[in-house]
Design an enzyme around this catalytic site. Sequence first.
Site, mmCIF file in Angstrom:
data_model
loop_
_atom_site.group_PDB
_atom_site.id
_atom_site.type_symbol
_atom_site.label_atom_id
_atom_site.label_comp_id
_atom_site.label_asym_id
_atom_site.label_seq_id
_atom_site.Cartn_x
_atom_site.Cartn_y
_atom_site.Cartn_z
ATOM 1 N N SER A 59 0.853 -1.188 0.000
ATOM 2 C CA SER A 59 0.000 0.000 0.000
ATOM 3 C C SER A 59 0.883 1.230 0.000
ATOM 4 O O SER A 59 2.038 1.177 0.445
ATOM 5 C CB SER A 59 -0.884 -0.005 1.250
ATOM 6 O OG SER A 59 -1.449 1.269 1.485
ATOM 7 N N TYR A 98 0.097 -0.371 10.735
ATOM 8 C CA TYR A 98 -0.281 -0.699 9.357
ATOM 9 C C TYR A 98 0.856 -0.347 8.398
ATOM 10 O O TYR A 98 1.236 -1.156 7.549
ATOM 11 C CB TYR A 98 -1.551 0.058 8.974
ATOM 12 C CG TYR A 98 -1.970 -0.162 7.538
ATOM 13 C CD1 TYR A 98 -2.434 -1.399 7.108
ATOM 14 C CD2 TYR A 98 -1.897 0.874 6.611
ATOM 15 C CE1 TYR A 98 -2.820 -1.601 5.793
ATOM 16 C CE2 TYR A 98 -2.288 0.689 5.291
ATOM 17 C CZ TYR A 98 -2.746 -0.557 4.885
ATOM 18 O OH TYR A 98 -3.111 -0.754 3.571
#
Length: 308
Positions: free
Chosen positions: A156, A181
């Site tokens: 990501s 994350y």
Amino acid sequence: MSEQQHPIGSGFGARSTASEVLAGIDLTGTTAVVTGGYSGIGLETTRALANAGASVIVPARRPETAAANLDGLKGTEVDELDLADLDSVRAFAERRLADGRHIDLLINGAGVMACPETRTPGGWELQFATNHLGHYALVNRLLPLLDGARVVSVSSGGHGLSAIRWDDPHFEGGYDRWLAYGQSKTANVLFAVELDRLGVKAFALHPGAILTPLQRHIPVEEQREMGWMDAEGNPPEYFKNTEQGAATQTWAATSPQLDALGGVYLEDCEVAEVSAEGAGVRPHAIDPDEARRLWAYSAGLTGVNAFA
């Protein structure tokens, strides 16, 4: 790998779809494994690969849900896998090895994002454990079936939030769900760098911004504050739909345009540039020394290293 981190003129872009990047590619006779392949962009990836002729194995933490979502899609099968449980990873791999089918494409797409602080029974932070360590162990255990395969790690743009926090990778000193994350997404990129160096063609990628069940841990009000949706729940124009969001990982797994490359980070169906901000890949995520260090650390935690 930084010398390879430059666009190649693929002819595709942010609005390309998974079916478009597969145009003219016949996957008949190939076997793909797509973790997370029953929801969001993973489901669209599974559908595109199956429609191109591939046999697609979809490992799932919720196999009943996966079976329902894939009902009627020919060429797909579901098997049980919980990436946060290394015993489950081992059991899945043992079933695959016993089955004996060569795996041509392995897309590591399952993951969690910005969840509340959660730890595995071993005390590992859940995002790092699921997004990285589970996939690390899976690939190593499946290695006998991966000769000549492509392995694709769905990272990501969030990898820019954090490098690997070597002083506290499991946030024992205080939890930040977004840094956790970001660290896990950096780990996805570094994993591809080292796996490719070890001889298995690997890529990592940013699929783009897409509203999918991945956002389930983020309150709607917070998503609005971040500009991910308006008051009516509609995403901004730069967001992709799921067919577009599935394109880059499908392209990474199948395109002959990437035959001469490996270990690079992709976005919008193109090789990304190295960048300190904005689009592109951060230098910390493709650092080969960091990649080797992460591999050794992961091997120590999981007890698995097929290349030792």
